[in-house]
Write a protein that holds these residues in place. Structure first.
Motif, PDB file in Angstrom:
ATOM      1  N   LEU A  37       0.807  -1.216   0.000  1.00  0.00           N
ATOM      2  CA  LEU A  37       0.000   0.000   0.000  1.00  0.00           C
ATOM      3  C   LEU A  37       0.840   1.266   0.000  1.00  0.00           C
ATOM      4  O   LEU A  37       0.309   2.360   0.071  1.00  0.00           O
ATOM      5  CB  LEU A  37      -0.913   0.021   1.244  1.00  0.00           C
ATOM      6  N   SER A  38       2.175   1.091  -0.073  1.00  0.00           N
ATOM      7  CA  SER A  38       3.048   2.257   0.135  1.00  0.00           C
ATOM      8  C   SER A  38       2.687   3.439  -0.734  1.00  0.00           C
ATOM      9  O   SER A  38       2.712   4.578  -0.297  1.00  0.00           O
ATOM     10  CB  SER A  38       4.504   1.892  -0.149  1.00  0.00           C
ATOM     11  N   LYS A  39       2.333   3.168  -1.983  1.00  0.00           N
ATOM     12  CA  LYS A  39       2.137   4.297  -2.888  1.00  0.00           C
ATOM     13  C   LYS A  39       0.682   4.748  -2.966  1.00  0.00           C
ATOM     14  O   LYS A  39       0.335   5.604  -3.749  1.00  0.00           O
ATOM     15  CB  LYS A  39       2.645   3.922  -4.287  1.00  0.00           C
ATOM     16  N   GLN A  40      -0.163   4.183  -2.144  1.00  0.00           N
ATOM     17  CA  GLN A  40      -1.556   4.589  -2.182  1.00  0.00           C
ATOM     18  C   GLN A  40      -1.716   5.979  -1.596  1.00  0.00           C
ATOM     19  O   GLN A  40      -1.161   6.290  -0.553  1.00  0.00           O
ATOM     20  CB  GLN A  40      -2.406   3.600  -1.366  1.00  0.00           C
ATOM     21  N   ALA A  41      -2.494   6.794  -2.272  1.00  0.00           N
ATOM     22  CA  ALA A  41      -2.648   8.181  -1.825  1.00  0.00           C
ATOM     23  C   ALA A  41      -3.286   8.271  -0.453  1.00  0.00           C
ATOM     24  O   ALA A  41      -2.976   9.170   0.328  1.00  0.00           O
ATOM     25  CB  ALA A  41      -3.476   8.966  -2.838  1.00  0.00           C
ATOM     26  N   PHE A  42      -4.146   7.325  -0.113  1.00  0.00           N
ATOM     27  CA  PHE A  42      -4.853   7.466   1.161  1.00  0.00           C
ATOM     28  C   PHE A  42      -3.921   7.306   2.355  1.00  0.00           C
ATOM     29  O   PHE A  42      -4.246   7.690   3.460  1.00  0.00           O
ATOM     30  CB  PHE A  42      -6.048   6.520   1.274  1.00  0.00           C
ATOM     31  N   MET A  43      -2.742   6.741   2.128  1.00  0.00           N
ATOM     32  CA  MET A  43      -1.816   6.563   3.257  1.00  0.00           C
ATOM     33  C   MET A  43      -1.345   7.902   3.806  1.00  0.00           C
ATOM     34  O   MET A  43      -0.933   7.997   4.953  1.00  0.00           O
ATOM     35  CB  MET A  43      -0.596   5.734   2.831  1.00  0.00           C
ATOM     36  N   THR A  44      -1.413   8.936   2.979  1.00  0.00           N
ATOM     37  CA  THR A  44      -0.941  10.239   3.465  1.00  0.00           C
ATOM     38  C   THR A  44      -1.841  10.809   4.548  1.00  0.00           C
ATOM     39  O   THR A  44      -1.493  11.787   5.202  1.00  0.00           O
ATOM     40  CB  THR A  44      -0.874  11.267   2.308  1.00  0.00           C
ATOM     41  N   ASN A  45      -2.993  10.197   4.752  1.00  0.00           N
ATOM     42  CA  ASN A  45      -3.877  10.676   5.807  1.00  0.00           C
ATOM     43  C   ASN A  45      -3.331  10.390   7.196  1.00  0.00           C
ATOM     44  O   ASN A  45      -3.793  10.952   8.179  1.00  0.00           O
ATOM     45  CB  ASN A  45      -5.253  10.005   5.694  1.00  0.00           C
ATOM     46  N   PHE A  46      -2.385   9.458   7.284  1.00  0.00           N
ATOM     47  CA  PHE A  46      -1.960   8.991   8.601  1.00  0.00           C
ATOM     48  C   PHE A  46      -0.713   9.692   9.100  1.00  0.00           C
ATOM     49  O   PHE A  46       0.102  10.183   8.332  1.00  0.00           O
ATOM     50  CB  PHE A  46      -1.731   7.480   8.573  1.00  0.00           C
ATOM     51  N   THR A  47      -0.562   9.678  10.416  1.00  0.00           N
ATOM     52  CA  THR A  47       0.587  10.319  11.046  1.00  0.00           C
ATOM     53  C   THR A  47       1.872   9.615  10.617  1.00  0.00           C
ATOM     54  O   THR A  47       2.002   8.404  10.770  1.00  0.00           O
ATOM     55  CB  THR A  47       0.454  10.225  12.574  1.00  0.00           C
ATOM     56  N   PRO A  48       2.838  10.367  10.089  1.00  0.00           N
ATOM     57  CA  PRO A  48       4.057   9.737   9.567  1.00  0.00           C
ATOM     58  C   PRO A  48       4.805   8.885  10.591  1.00  0.00           C
ATOM     59  O   PRO A  48       5.294   7.812  10.245  1.00  0.00           O
ATOM     60  CB  PRO A  48       4.909  10.934   9.122  1.00  0.00           C
ATOM     61  N   THR A  49       4.890   9.330  11.848  1.00  0.00           N
ATOM     62  CA  THR A  49       5.659   8.525  12.811  1.00  0.00           C
ATOM     63  C   THR A  49       5.001   7.169  13.040  1.00  0.00           C
ATOM     64  O   THR A  49       5.673   6.154  13.224  1.00  0.00           O
ATOM     65  CB  THR A  49       5.780   9.247  14.166  1.00  0.00           C
ATOM     66  N   VAL A  50       3.686   7.156  13.009  1.00  0.00           N
ATOM     67  CA  VAL A  50       3.004   5.869  13.180  1.00  0.00           C
ATOM     68  C   VAL A  50       3.281   4.972  11.983  1.00  0.00           C
ATOM     69  O   VAL A  50       3.559   3.779  12.115  1.00  0.00           O
ATOM     70  CB  VAL A  50       1.486   6.081  13.342  1.00  0.00           C
ATOM     71  N   LEU A  51       3.210   5.554  10.797  1.00  0.00           N
ATOM     72  CA  LEU A  51       3.474   4.748   9.594  1.00  0.00           C
ATOM     73  C   LEU A  51       4.884   4.177   9.624  1.00  0.00           C
ATOM     74  O   LEU A  51       5.104   3.028   9.251  1.00  0.00           O
ATOM     75  CB  LEU A  51       3.282   5.609   8.344  1.00  0.00           C
TER      76      LEU A  51
END
Lengths: 440, 269, 301
Positions: free
Chosen positions: A133-147
């Motif tokens: 899922l790395s390149k999925q746009a919806f991932m940007t919704n999440f806090t980077p440190t958690v990701l």
């Protein structure tokens, strides 16, 4: 519910299966763009499998309802299975290709640990069973440190639905007020508080021996080895045998766990999680070692009559060490690569990640948010100082040696200490060290 | 009454206490509202919450599942009993050669290792995954102690009966299906009920082989209550009573056949 | 045993026999045999993962120094559990069956009550006894309180195994009673009449008429009980959880290793299958010995 069982240090949740093929196709079609891409309108059946828990079930159901309302062509078939059967069901459905959105938790194994100790989900990701899922746009919704915390070999395979903290204790504010007690910030203070309560005939601590006794061990370890680096060093030390479980500090863990047992309610070894919770709500004990996932239940059971709070278990003598709560990323959603409706699965994840929908999930589930700028519930606001920095809990860092004996699973053998077992902390430390060493 | 009989009644009373008390306790719990159980888990129920059964019925979706369970149980247990008869009778009489081997097989049936994973793979590979047929077939094959029980019981039916029937021109199959069942009522009822219980109470194979909820048996309805750690004990108790009731009815019905003994009469003749 | 087939051609018997056996072979025996094959691989519970042929490595792991302590504990608990349950359950069931075979008033009701737990299924029984033995507030706690003490019941490592044995017996008597009853019914009444004419007491009747003729039922029940208790794990799981040392039995260990995902020591399903095989061998050996003994007595009687 049962996902909280901390005796399972592997969070064997979710199978995120992402296939590289899909990734290529996905990035071309840009499906995560929210609503109106004509290629992206999902339809058909979406099979969703999670392990059952009151809060998250309600949260998912709320999101599913909204998702179906938005995309009438999709039917969401939501299965939530109690822990006892969850693994068997997940395994079979995965094999049959019957999961489109499920739970997964691939944990990366550090280089000094043989790959044979990888958990099943990690192997799954390695074998290409999870959609990347790395390149999925919806991932940007999440806090980077958690990701970053849940990255697996540089890739994002899972969507973090929330955070839970569990190295702390709930406390009954009224009881504390009645005896003029303050929140303890060192271990000695904690012991003093407990002894004071005992002298007044109040049970200091509620523990559920039957279902979640491991949480005490995790709470103690959390602040005796305060930072993530400390914990990683401990793990590494055990693996390269420079640290033994019978050394001073590891054995100290067991000693402090024993002290907690001594302050717990009588016969706690047979007390179930539900009984412990209701006991706390009824004011039968002043504190309860538990996790934040239980907060919505406590709130519902106690209502406005119960005045309670949550603070980190101060296992160290140094207040600075006890400043933060340890936690983990809760249920993580993923997509198997043999899913029969990947389009709908990705659309679902995209929908889930939208702040509005995510909020509706959090409201029911009672987790801490993994997206930024979400207003915290009053409870989480009250513990905000303790969660400013996310500290991973011990069981998210520790990887056991599958070749070692069962007493070295966690590896601290809290289960053998009386009254849960029949040993003293020294004996338990020796036993687990022997079991650990046998695996090399 | 003789002392013997007084003693008997006393013994029965003791047994009843051990059995009825926990069951009554379950019923007691089922009749309490959640709040009442929370505050008073031990005492006798004060305010009957009969609505629990209604709530449990809807929450567990038992209406839809009940029919499924009845079908699975009736079909699988009947077929299983039939198989036990077809297989147990000839071996017991020695009509099949290598009697010892077959007995060994019957015994081996009892302690087969748990084959959950391999059974699943089998069903998957013959394309019966998710189908009720596949599930019923697996359930039918769980005959367990059936053949042994039938073999044992058949010994008490004299061979002369077989011979008499054969002389009268009755064929083998007609004998087995027409004459034997009435003679074997007690053991056939026992075998049926034993297998029926196993099928009715199965959870794990149903969850694995039948992902589609519309095909779920009643036991899966209990999942709706099992996931919670909160004080849903009373609803769960009500739900379990609902699940147990149909089997109870079936047992009471079959009980009459367990009592009847035609053997004495047959021997006399 | 007569091998004279009186119904004409044997082909009918053979055909019906094998036809009946077919579904059992395909759906029960074959998968069980396949477990032996699985035990020699390192197959895991999820698809996509590579599978390797590891021959007897799983068995080596089972008996290895690291695991042997845990496994021996499980074996010890298994034996204690199985023998206690088998012996006590059968004695009690026989007595109750004889009791209920008399013409007392309401026997149908009594039989149904005793049989009821069997119908309930394991999860429900676990629920009932968890409620009954809740350390904080339960009938069990109340009774213990009468004696001035309290207990953690299933959490107390010293008594939890015995409590589990008690519940297992409670749950299992129903089936045993039913089987004994069916066996008792098969005893012709004339024999009792003859015994009565000879002036035999109840006890003598029990010993000389009932018990010998009940031998096949005893065999069946004892066998059933041994096998059942050696393989039973669900009840123990519900009552004491997955990782309780005091009540860890081999069958529960199999489930934990294969499906439990317990802790960091997640072994493969191949390993779980290997434990299954070990358990199978153990169960077979014990059962065959017991059966040979019982059948020998059957013949003598």
């Amino acid at each position: 519910m049962v996902t909280r069982k901390l005796q399972l240090s592997i969070k064997s949740i979710a199978g995120a299966m992402l296939g590289a093929v899909l990734l290529a196709g996905c990035s071309a079609g840009n499906p995560s763009a929210t609503t109106s891409g004509s290629q992206a309108i999902p339809k058909g059946t979406l099979n969703m499998l999670v392990s059952s828990s009151v809060g998250s079930d309600a949260g998912f159901k709320a999101v599913n309802k909204a998702f179906e309302a938005k995309y009438p062509g999709v039917t969401v078939k939501f299965s939530s299975i109690p822990n006892a059967n969850y693994n068997a069901v997940r395994s079979s459905r995965l094999t049959a290709g019957g999961i489109d959105v499920g739970l997964a938790d691939p944990v990366q194994v550090p280089s000094y640990i043989p790959a044979s100790n990888e958990g099943d989900d990690a192997r799954l990701a390695d074998a290409g069973g999870l959609v990347d899922l790395s390149k999925q746009a919806f991932m940007t919704n999440f806090t980077p440190t958690v990701l970053d915390a849940i990255k697996y070999k540089g890739k994002q395979y899972t969507v973090p639905t929330g955070l839970s903290y569990y190295s702390g204790v709930y406390y009954n504010k009224e009881i504390f007020q009645k005896y003029g007690l303050q929140i303890p910030t060192t271990w000695s203070e904690f012991v003093t508080v407990c002894k004071t309560l005992q002298s007044h005939g109040v049970v200091p601590l509620g523990i559920s021996g039957k279902d979640s006794s491991g949480i005490n061990m995790l709470g103690v370890v959390q602040n005796l080895f305060p930072t993530a680096a400390d914990k990683v060093a401990l793990a590494k030390g055990l693996w390269d045998k420079s640290v033994k479980l019978t050394d001073a500090k590891p054995e100290q863990v067991l000693n402090q766990v024993k002290q907690m047992y001594d302050f717990a309610e009588p016969n706690f070894a047979g007390v179930s999680y539900a009984t412990m919770t209701s006991g706390f709500v009824k004011g039968q004990f002043a504190m309860m070692s538990d996790g934040t996932w239980n907060q919505t239940t406590i709130q519902a059971a106690g209502g406005s009559a119960l005045n309670y709070g949550y603070f980190p278990l101060p296992s160290s003598e140094n207040p600075a060490d006890n400043a933060f709560l340890g936690g983990k990323v809760e249920l993580s959603l993923a997509v198997p690569s043999n899913s029969k409706n990947e389009g709908a699965a990705l659309a679902y994840l995209s929908f889930f990640s939208q702040p509005a929908n995510y909020k509706s999930f959090l409201k029911e589930a009672g987790f801490a948010p993994t997206e930024p700028n979400i207003q915290l519930s009053p409870f989480y606001t009250s513990i905000a100082t303790y969660t400013k920095t996310f500290e991973p809990a011990w069981d998210t860092i520790w990887i056991a040696n599958t070749k070692s004996g069962a007493k070295a699973q966690f590896p601290f053998d809290y289960n053998d200490i009386a009254p849960l077992g029949t040993m003293t902390p020294q004996q338990a430390a020796t036993a687990s060290q022997a079991a650990w060493a046998a695996g090399f | 009454m003789t002392t013997g009989r007084i003693l008997s009644y006393f013994a029965v009373a003791v047994v009843m206490v051990f059995y009825l008390f926990p069951l009554v306790f379950l019923l007691n719990t089922a009749l309490k509202s959640n709040a009442e159980f929370f505050s008073n888990p031990l005492g006798v129920v004060q305010h009957l919450a009969i609505g629990n059964f209604g709530t449990a019925w809807t929450r567990g979706n038992f209406g839809a599942y009940m029919l499924n369970s009845i079908v699975y149980t009736a079909v699988a247990a009947s077929l299983g009993t039939l198989i036990s008869l077809l297989v147990g009778f000839p071996v017991s009489r020695g009509y099949m050669k290598h009697t010892k081997i077959w007995y060994g097989l019957f015994v081996a049936l009892l302690f087969l290792p748990n084959a959950l994973v391999t059974q699943f793979q089998l069903i998957l590979h013959i394309n019966l995954y998710g189908s009720q047929l596949g599930y019923i077939l697996i359930m039918t094959a769980g005959i367990g102690v059936g053949p042994l029980l039938v073999s044992g019981y058949v010994k008490s039916i004299p061979v002369e009966l077989d011979e008499a029937a054969a002389l009268d021109g009755v064929g083998y199959l007609r004998y087995v299906f027409g004459f034997l069942p009435s003679l074997l009522k007690p053991v056939l009822s026992t075998v049926f009920i034993l297998q029926a219980i196993g099928v009715w109470n199965d959870i794990i194979l149903a969850t694995i082989l039948l992902p589609d909820q519309s095909k779920s048996p009643v036991t899966l309805g209990l999942f709706a209550f099992q996931g919670t750690y909160t004080s849903q004990w009373s609803l769960l108790a009500a739900a379990t009573i609902i699940v147990a009731l149909p089997l109870m009815v079936a047992y009471i019905f079959l009980q009459r056949y367990l009592v009847a003994s035609v053997i004495g009469g047959a021997v006399k003749g | 045993m007569s091998a004279n087939f009186v119904f004409g051609r044997r082909s009918t018997v053979r055909a019906s026999f094998f036809l009946g056996l077919l579904p059992v072979v395909v759906f029960a025996i074959l998968p069980a045999a396949a477990v032996f094959v699985v035990a020699m691989t390192d197959i895991r519970s999820l698809p996509f993962l590579p599978v390797h042929w590891v021959w007897f490595q799983n068995y080596e792991t089972f008996f290895s120094a690291a695991q042997i302590g845990y496994n021996l504990n499980a074996l010890k608990n298994t034996f204690v559990f199985a023998f206690a349950v088998t012996i006590v359950q059968n004695i009690l069931a026989l007595l109750i069956a004889v009791l209920l075979n008399q013409k007392l008033r309401g026997t149908t009701f009594y039989r149904s009550v005793v049989f009821f737990p069997t119908i309930l299924g394991v999860t429900v029984i676990g629920l009932i006894w968890t409620l009954m033995f809740n350390p904080t507030a339960s009938p069990g706690a109340a009774i213990w309180h009468l004696f001035g003490s309290s207990s953690a019941f299933f959490g107390d490592p010293n008594i939890s195994l015995y409590l589990v044995i008690f519940v297992q017996i409670w749950a299992g008597i129903g089936v045993a009673v039913v089987i004994y009853l069916a066996g008792l019914q098969a005893i012709p009444n004339e024999l009792y009449e003859v015994a009565n004419i000879d002036g035999a007491s109840s006890w003598q009747k029990l010993r000389l008429v009932t018990y010998p003729l009940l031998a096949p039922s005893v065999t069946a029940n004892v066998l059933l009980c041994i096998v059942g208790s050696l393989q039973s794990y669900q009840l123990i799981y519900v009552l004491t959880g997955l990782n309780n040392n005091a009540t860890q039995v081999l069958s529960l260990a199999i489930f934990a290793q294969g499906f439990g995902g317990a802790g960091g020591s997640s072994q493969s399903q191949g390993y779980a299958a290997a434990i299954s095989v070990v358990q199978f061998i153990m169960v077979s050996v014990i059962s065959l010995i017991v059966m040979a003994y019982l059948r020998g007595r059957e013949r003598k009687l």
